[in-house]
Scaffold this motif. Structure first.
Motif, PDB file in Angstrom:
ATOM      1  N   LEU A 131       0.832  -1.199   0.000  1.00  0.00           N
ATOM      2  CA  LEU A 131       0.000   0.000   0.000  1.00  0.00           C
ATOM      3  C   LEU A 131       0.869   1.253   0.000  1.00  0.00           C
ATOM      4  CD1 LEU A 131      -2.876   1.116   0.097  1.00  0.00           C
ATOM      5  CD2 LEU A 131      -2.756   1.018   2.587  1.00  0.00           C
ATOM      6  N   ALA A 132       1.937   1.256   0.795  1.00  0.00           N
ATOM      7  CA  ALA A 132       2.851   2.401   0.807  1.00  0.00           C
ATOM      8  C   ALA A 132       3.468   2.605  -0.568  1.00  0.00           C
ATOM      9  CB  ALA A 132       3.936   2.193   1.855  1.00  0.00           C
TER      10      ALA A 132
ATOM     11  N   ILE B 121       0.345  10.093  -3.572  1.00  0.00           N
ATOM     12  CA  ILE B 121      -0.728  10.378  -2.608  1.00  0.00           C
ATOM     13  C   ILE B 121      -0.146  11.105  -1.405  1.00  0.00           C
ATOM     14  CG2 ILE B 121      -2.317   9.282  -0.967  1.00  0.00           C
ATOM     15  CD1 ILE B 121      -2.850   7.178  -3.140  1.00  0.00           C
ATOM     16  N   ARG B 122      -0.758  12.234  -1.068  1.00  0.00           N
ATOM     17  CA  ARG B 122      -0.232  13.089   0.002  1.00  0.00           C
ATOM     18  C   ARG B 122      -1.197  13.291   1.158  1.00  0.00           C
ATOM     19  NH1 ARG B 122       2.462  17.779  -3.896  1.00  0.00           N
ATOM     20  NH2 ARG B 122       3.583  16.320  -5.272  1.00  0.00           N
ATOM     21  N   ALA B 123      -2.413  12.731   1.050  1.00  0.00           N
ATOM     22  CA  ALA B 123      -3.387  12.856   2.136  1.00  0.00           C
ATOM     23  C   ALA B 123      -4.248  11.601   2.162  1.00  0.00           C
ATOM     24  CB  ALA B 123      -4.260  14.094   1.950  1.00  0.00           C
ATOM     25  N   ALA B 124      -4.689  11.225   3.365  1.00  0.00           N
ATOM     26  CA  ALA B 124      -5.575  10.080   3.544  1.00  0.00           C
ATOM     27  C   ALA B 124      -6.750  10.496   4.411  1.00  0.00           C
ATOM     28  CB  ALA B 124      -4.829   8.919   4.187  1.00  0.00           C
TER      29      ALA B 124
ATOM     30  N   TRP C 237      -1.647  14.613  11.624  1.00  0.00           N
ATOM     31  CA  TRP C 237      -2.747  13.667  11.837  1.00  0.00           C
ATOM     32  C   TRP C 237      -3.857  14.424  12.543  1.00  0.00           C
ATOM     33  CZ3 TRP C 237      -1.935   8.383  14.792  1.00  0.00           C
ATOM     34  CH2 TRP C 237      -3.126   7.653  14.747  1.00  0.00           C
ATOM     35  N   HIS C 238      -5.045  14.487  11.930  1.00  0.00           N
ATOM     36  CA  HIS C 238      -6.126  15.351  12.391  1.00  0.00           C
ATOM     37  C   HIS C 238      -7.362  14.529  12.758  1.00  0.00           C
ATOM     38  CE1 HIS C 238      -3.535  18.340  10.557  1.00  0.00           C
ATOM     39  NE2 HIS C 238      -3.630  17.692   9.410  1.00  0.00           N
ATOM     40  N   PRO C 239      -7.626  14.289  14.050  1.00  0.00           N
ATOM     41  CA  PRO C 239      -8.836  13.564  14.467  1.00  0.00           C
ATOM     42  C   PRO C 239     -10.082  14.462  14.339  1.00  0.00           C
ATOM     43  CG  PRO C 239      -7.109  13.447  16.147  1.00  0.00           C
ATOM     44  CD  PRO C 239      -6.728  14.536  15.201  1.00  0.00           C
ATOM     45  N   GLU C 240     -11.190  13.872  13.937  1.00  0.00           N
ATOM     46  CA  GLU C 240     -12.474  14.555  13.871  1.00  0.00           C
ATOM     47  C   GLU C 240     -13.529  13.647  14.495  1.00  0.00           C
ATOM     48  OE1 GLU C 240     -13.350  17.497  12.720  1.00  0.00           O
ATOM     49  OE2 GLU C 240     -11.726  18.169  11.399  1.00  0.00           O
TER      50      GLU C 240
ATOM     51  N   GLY D 141       5.490   3.985   6.388  1.00  0.00           N
ATOM     52  CA  GLY D 141       6.200   5.040   5.679  1.00  0.00           C
ATOM     53  C   GLY D 141       5.364   6.108   5.029  1.00  0.00           C
ATOM     54  N   PHE D 142       4.060   6.188   5.355  1.00  0.00           N
ATOM     55  CA  PHE D 142       3.245   7.266   4.781  1.00  0.00           C
ATOM     56  C   PHE D 142       3.434   8.527   5.609  1.00  0.00           C
ATOM     57  CE2 PHE D 142      -0.772   9.669   4.435  1.00  0.00           C
ATOM     58  CZ  PHE D 142      -0.776   9.880   3.062  1.00  0.00           C
ATOM     59  N   HIS D 143       3.879   9.614   4.975  1.00  0.00           N
ATOM     60  CA  HIS D 143       4.208  10.844   5.701  1.00  0.00           C
ATOM     61  C   HIS D 143       3.235  11.989   5.412  1.00  0.00           C
ATOM     62  CE1 HIS D 143       7.892   8.957   6.992  1.00  0.00           C
ATOM     63  NE2 HIS D 143       8.235   8.713   5.741  1.00  0.00           N
TER      64      HIS D 143
END
Length: 238
Positions: free
Chosen positions: A37-38, A46-49, A95-98, A67-69
Motif C-alpha cells: 500500500l505504501a 498520494i499526500r493525504a488520507a 494527523w487530524h482527528p475529527e 512510511g506514509f508521511h
C-alpha cells in the motif's frame, strides 16, 4: 498457486512457480500488505488520507508504520474511541482527528455503541436511547473542501460497519477524482441492505477506479468461507 502458499514451498519449486507466473504476465508479490500500500501511495503521489471509521486510530498508525508521511484525517463518531484516537494522534502534527460520522448528507446520527449501527437523529431527539450516542455527520466532499486536500492526491479508506455505501454517496464530487480508495467488501451481507463486493466494485469502476488488491478478511470459523475482505482501488489513467 496462491501467493500466501509460496512461503511453504521449497525454494526450487517456488522459483519455478514465480518464473511461470512471470511468463504469463503475473508478478508474484510477497511483500506485506502495508508495504504494498505504501508503494502504491508513492506511485500515485498520494499526500493525504481520509480515514472514515477510524475507531482508535489503528489504520492511521498502520499507514505511519509503513512510511506514509502525508496528512491524515481520521473520523470517529463514538466518544470513547475518539478520545483514544486523540491521544494516539497527539504528537503527530499531520494527523487530524475529527469526531464525526461520514455519510450521504450532513446532519446527526445516533450510533449504537456496541454494534456501531446508525439511525437518523434530528433536532427533535432530545435524548438518546440507552447504549447509543448522538454524533455529528459530515460527508467526504465537505471534508475535502474544508481541509483543501486535492482528491487527485488522496486516499479514501472506508470502514463504516455496513454504511460504506452512504459514505460513497457523500463523495459524489470527490469519487471521480480520487487517486485510490480502500473499502471493506462483504461477500455476504452482515447488515441489512449492505451492498456486496460486486456492487461496490462496479460503482468504483464507473468512477474510474480499478481493483488493485484484495486483502483477505474474516472467515466463517465453521465453513471456512470468507465473509469479507479489504479492497484497494486505484486510478491509473492519469
Amino acid at each position: 498457486m496462491p501467493t500466501a502458499l509460496l512461503g511453504h514451498v521449497p525454494a526450487t519449486l517456488r522459483s519455478l512457480a514465480e518464473r511461470a507466473a512471470r511468463a504469463v504476465g503475473v508478478e508474484v508479490d510477497r511483500r506485506p500488505f502495508g508495504k504494498r500500500l505504501a508503494g502504491l501511495c508513492d506511485r500515485l503521489d498520494i499526500r493525504a488520507a481520509l480515514d472514515a471509521g477510524a475507531t482508535k486510530g489503528q489504520y492511521a498508525a498502520f499507514l505511519r508504520r509503513h512510511g506514509f508521511h502525508g496528512h491524515i484525517v481520521s473520523c470517529e463518531p463514538i466518544g470513547d474511541a475518539y478520545e483514544d484516537l486523540v491521544r494516539t494522534a497527539a504528537t503527530d502534527l499531520a494527523w487530524h482527528p475529527e469526531r464525526l460520522a461520514l455519510g450521504a448528507t450532513p446532519g446527526h446520527v445516533e450510533v449504537d455503541v456496541a454494534n456501531r449501527t446508525r439511525s437518523p437523529s434530528g433536532p427533535s431527539h432530545s435524548r438518546t436511547a440507552p447504549g447509543h450516542e448522538r454524533a455529528a455527520m459530515s460527508t467526504v466532499d465537505d471534508l475535502f473542501d474544508s481541509y483543501g486536500y486535492p482528491p487527485e492526491r488522496s486516499l479514501l479508506k472506508v470502514d463504516a460497519h455496513g454504511h460504506e455505501w452512504g459514505v460513497l454517496d457523500g463523495a459524489a464530487h470527490s469519487l471521480p477524482r480520487l487517486a485510490a480508495v480502500q473499502v471493506e467488501l462483504p461477500l455476504t451481507p452482515p447488515h441489512a441492505g449492505q451492498r456486496l463486493l460486486t456492487d461496490v466494485t462496479e460503482r468504483l469502476g464507473r468512477a474510474g477506479l480499478a481493483l488493485w488488491w484484495l486483502e483477505p478478511g474474516s472467515t466463517d470459523p465453521v465453513t471456512g468461507r470468507m465473509l469479507r475482505c479489504e479492497g484497494v482501488f486505484a486510478r491509473f489513467d492519469r
